[in-house]
Design a protein around this motif. Structure first.
Motif, PDB file in Angstrom:
ATOM      1  N   VAL A 160       0.709  -1.103   0.146  1.00 27.85           N
ATOM      2  CA  VAL A 160       0.059  -0.035   0.071  1.00 27.85           C
ATOM      3  C   VAL A 160       0.997   1.062   0.032  1.00 27.85           C
ATOM      4  N   GLU A 161       0.487   2.315  -0.881  1.00 27.64           N
ATOM      5  CA  GLU A 161       1.352   3.506  -0.850  1.00 27.64           C
ATOM      6  C   GLU A 161       1.227   4.119   0.568  1.00 27.64           C
ATOM      7  N   ARG A 162       2.561   4.460   1.003  1.00 25.95           N
ATOM      8  CA  ARG A 162       2.360   4.903   2.523  1.00 25.95           C
ATOM      9  C   ARG A 162       1.411   6.152   2.644  1.00 25.95           C
ATOM     10  N   ALA A 163       1.069   6.993   1.960  1.00 27.63           N
ATOM     11  CA  ALA A 163       0.314   8.015   2.032  1.00 27.63           C
ATOM     12  C   ALA A 163      -1.041   7.513   2.218  1.00 27.63           C
ATOM     13  N   GLY A 197      10.237   1.434  -2.793  1.00 25.83           N
ATOM     14  CA  GLY A 197      10.105   2.175  -4.142  1.00 25.83           C
ATOM     15  C   GLY A 197      10.325   3.653  -4.048  1.00 25.83           C
ATOM     16  N   VAL A 198      10.185   4.138  -5.249  1.00 23.87           N
ATOM     17  CA  VAL A 198      10.289   5.883  -5.294  1.00 23.87           C
ATOM     18  C   VAL A 198       9.137   6.380  -4.671  1.00 23.87           C
ATOM     19  N   VAL A 199       8.095   5.749  -5.107  1.00 21.71           N
ATOM     20  CA  VAL A 199       6.464   6.225  -4.220  1.00 21.71           C
ATOM     21  C   VAL A 199       6.474   5.422  -3.256  1.00 21.71           C
ATOM     22  N   PRO A 200       6.805   5.597  -1.984  1.00 21.94           N
ATOM     23  CA  PRO A 200       6.955   4.644  -0.906  1.00 21.94           C
ATOM     24  C   PRO A 200       5.887   3.925  -0.760  1.00 21.94           C
ATOM     25  N   HIS A 201       6.033   2.800  -0.789  1.00 25.83           N
ATOM     26  CA  HIS A 201       4.790   1.635  -0.580  1.00 25.83           C
ATOM     27  C   HIS A 201       5.296   0.963   0.644  1.00 25.83           C
TER      28      HIS A 201
END
Length: 142
Positions: A45-48, A82-86
């Motif tokens: 899941v994306e951290r945000a 990941g670059v988009v933190p997951h």
């Protein structure tokens, strides 16, 4: 029979939560960490999104949720990729979440197992409606 109101619903919630905390206490998990582990059990899941999901579920602020997530990472139960933190569970996190799921299944069976399906369906619909209404008020929609 007690009237359906917030007090009755709250008492059911807190009694059930106490059973869950008793079961997960030996694992060293807080209630928030249990919620996060369960959210991550379905996959990365994306951290945000994870932060939003937990803040909206528990009605707590973002710094509190970030503390919960950081504790999971520090305990090697979750990691960030990941670059988009997951966020994703580690192997230890998967094993721990499986123990949580087993505890929840036991509690659910003991508390809900003998409730007629039709009654359980009605209760679920009513509680879902109450939750939606409360969330709408919190969001200023109502």
């Amino acid at each position: 029979m007690s009237p359906l109101n917030g007090q009755v619903i709250g008492q059911a919630h807190y009694a059930t939560r106490a059973l869950l905390e008793r079961a997960t206490g030996p694992l060293g998990l807080s209630f928030g960490q249990v919620i996060a582990l369960n959210a991550l059990a379905a996959g990365p899941v994306e951290r945000a999104r994870l932060v939003h999901r937990i803040t909206s579920t528990l009605k707590v602020d973002e710094p509190a949720v970030r503390t919960v997530i950081d504790a999971l990472v520090d305990a090697d139960l979750a990691r960030v990729d990941g670059v988009v933190p997951h966020m994703r569970l580690t192997d230890t996190g998967h094993a721990t979440q499986a123990r949580v799921a087993e505890a929840v299944a036991g509690i659910t069976a003991r508390l809900y197992g003998d409730i007629a399906p039709a009654e359980a369906d009605v209760a679920a619909r009513v509680l879902t409606l109450i939750t939606e209404r409360a969330n709408d008020e919190l969001a200023g929609v109502a």
